[in-house]
Design an enzyme around this catalytic site. Sequence first.
Site, PDB file in Angstrom:
ATOM      1  N   CYS A  49      50.622  38.636  39.383  1.00 28.79           N
ATOM      2  CA  CYS A  49      50.682  38.359  37.774  1.00 28.79           C
ATOM      3  C   CYS A  49      50.652  39.660  37.199  1.00 28.79           C
ATOM      4  CB  CYS A  49      49.664  37.665  37.719  1.00 28.79           C
ATOM      5  SG  CYS A  49      49.422  37.374  35.716  1.00 28.79           S
ATOM      6  N   CYS A  52      48.174  39.813  34.336  1.00 27.93           N
ATOM      7  CA  CYS A  52      46.861  39.856  34.798  1.00 27.93           C
ATOM      8  C   CYS A  52      46.821  41.220  35.029  1.00 27.93           C
ATOM      9  CB  CYS A  52      46.669  39.009  36.149  1.00 27.93           C
ATOM     10  SG  CYS A  52      47.053  37.311  35.827  1.00 27.93           S
TER      11      CYS A  52
END
Length: 126
Positions: A49, A52
Amino acid sequence: MMRIARPALVSFAPRSRRFAAVVVSDDDHFDKLVKENPKVIINFGASWCGPCKAVAPEWKAIADNADYSGIAFLKVDVDDVPDAAQQYDVRSIPAFQVVQNGKKKGQLFGWNKKALEDELKTLKSM
């Protein structure tokens, strides 16, 4: 042969219960940490991600902030700890869950530093 002295390892006892971000390894580890700690903030993400990864340095800085001592900061990869992600109904990442005494008290989806800090201040005061 010359002997090189190694510095002694020194440990310091914390003045108050202090946590840094803990990377959760599996579902049992997650359950144990949530059960043992009365105040928890959980960062759900994944290794693949991009957002993230982008928030990781700010997350670490917040977790290391002494203002939030007494709160356990957990980092959970949804691929490694799928039951926890399902239990907390994580549908998008990054997601942040606020937990007190094992009960979900709040959640944030996406990164909003101000909103996260507001949640932490509320959790700390409980």
